[in-house]
Design a protein around this motif. Structure first.
Motif, PDB file in Angstrom:
ATOM      1  N   ARG A   1       0.940  -1.123   0.124  1.00  0.00           N
ATOM      2  CA  ARG A   1       0.036   0.045   0.137  1.00  0.00           C
ATOM      3  C   ARG A   1       0.955   1.392   0.006  1.00  0.00           C
ATOM      4  N   SER A   2       1.972   1.141   0.582  1.00  0.00           N
ATOM      5  CA  SER A   2       3.058   2.251   0.424  1.00  0.00           C
ATOM      6  C   SER A   2       3.189   2.450  -0.978  1.00  0.00           C
ATOM      7  N   LEU A   3       3.683   1.540  -1.554  1.00  0.00           N
ATOM      8  CA  LEU A   3       3.951   1.733  -3.155  1.00  0.00           C
ATOM      9  C   LEU A   3       2.850   2.401  -3.898  1.00  0.00           C
ATOM     10  N   LEU A   4       1.559   1.709  -3.619  1.00  0.00           N
ATOM     11  CA  LEU A   4       0.381   2.368  -4.405  1.00  0.00           C
ATOM     12  C   LEU A   4       0.221   3.831  -3.812  1.00  0.00           C
ATOM     13  N   LEU A   5       0.383   4.252  -2.532  1.00  0.00           N
ATOM     14  CA  LEU A   5       0.253   5.516  -2.194  1.00  0.00           C
ATOM     15  C   LEU A   5       1.360   6.476  -2.874  1.00  0.00           C
ATOM     16  N   LEU A   6       2.663   5.809  -3.414  1.00  0.00           N
ATOM     17  CA  LEU A   6       3.591   6.651  -3.905  1.00  0.00           C
ATOM     18  C   LEU A   6       3.232   6.927  -5.259  1.00  0.00           C
ATOM     19  N   GLN A   7       2.322   6.145  -5.845  1.00  0.00           N
ATOM     20  CA  GLN A   7       1.756   6.480  -7.476  1.00  0.00           C
ATOM     21  C   GLN A   7       0.842   7.636  -7.245  1.00  0.00           C
ATOM     22  N   ALA A   8       0.209   7.978  -6.029  1.00  0.00           N
ATOM     23  CA  ALA A   8      -0.802   9.225  -6.016  1.00  0.00           C
ATOM     24  C   ALA A   8       0.009  10.571  -5.611  1.00  0.00           C
TER      25      ALA A   8
END
Length: 240
Positions: free
Chosen positions: A146-153
């Protein structure tokens, strides 16, 4: 004559805050992981006692599928398929418990001294510890994904902050043209709440042990960051 002691908190400059930013993000990730483990443990005991460790594994697999569907380069997909392979990450759960197997095989042993073979009371406890460790491991992996997914935002947040800044500058020019007074209270409150309100939705996305789309959290964070940027710039007193 005693001198007055300044008890006001020390304010760090922009460069100091930039240097402390990685440690701030690391602290937030550690706090999110700790809260996630606590919520997962609470859920295993009271909310989903039937699923127990399987709940964290299902969340991890769902987050991994979300990471594999990202439109970014194949780098994240290689990470998802190599380092986050469920066959490698579930090794702890796939290992057989020797105590449980031994307890299941003991009844087949002939009776000794006219008594049944004693059961192993700690086998069930070992199984519970194994499920808890498995849930903690999958929860940690889920927080990482989820940290990697937040990085995309992050580009969306930057764009929202820029739009809010432009809108605040326009509001400021309109106020100056109409000879209106600014509000220093609103400026300082919006400036203080900009970072917390921007990070709060992402922090909640990391902590909550439920499967939800990152789009909802990213949109809320973008709206709050743009709104706080517009208020902070629009109520700025000094001349630009």
């Amino acid at each position: 004559m005693s001198e007055a002691v300044d008890v006001r908190p020390r304010c760090y400059g922009g460069f100091s805050q930039l240097l402390l930013l990685p440690f701030t993000v690391l602290g937030l990730l550690c706090a999110a992981l700790l809260l996630r483990l606590l919520l997962e443990g609470f859920g295993m005991l009271f909310v989903w006692p039937d699923n127990r460790g399987q709940h964290a594994q299902m969340l991890y697999e769902q987050d991994r599928r979300d990471l594999a569907r990202t439109p970014w380069p194949d780098r994240w997909r290689s990470i998802s398929s190599t380092w986050l392979d469920p066959k490698r990450s579930v090794q702890l759960t796939s290992l057989s418990n020797p105590w449980v197997e031994l307890q299941n095989r003991l009844p087949a042993v002939p009776r000794i001294l006219g008594r049944k073979t004693p059961r192993l009371p700690w086998a069930k406890q070992r199984s519970g510890v194994k499920e808890a460790v498995s849930a903690a491991w999958h929860s940690a992996l889920s927080v990482g994904i989820r940290s990697l997914l937040l990085l995309q935002a992050l580009p969306l947040l930057i764009l929202s902050a820029l739009v809010g800044t432009v809108d605040g500058l326009v509001q400021r020019q309109v106020r100056c043209f109409n000879v209106q007074r600014e509000s220093g209270y609103l400026h300082h409150r919006a400036k203080a709440l900009f970072v917390p309100l921007t990070l709060l939705p992402g922090f909640m996305y990391l902590v909550l042990p439920i499967s939800m789309s990152i789009a909802s959290f990213a949109i809320v964070s973008a709206i709050l960051s743009g709104l706080m940027a517009a208020i902070a710039i629009g109520t700025f007193k000094k001349h630009l």
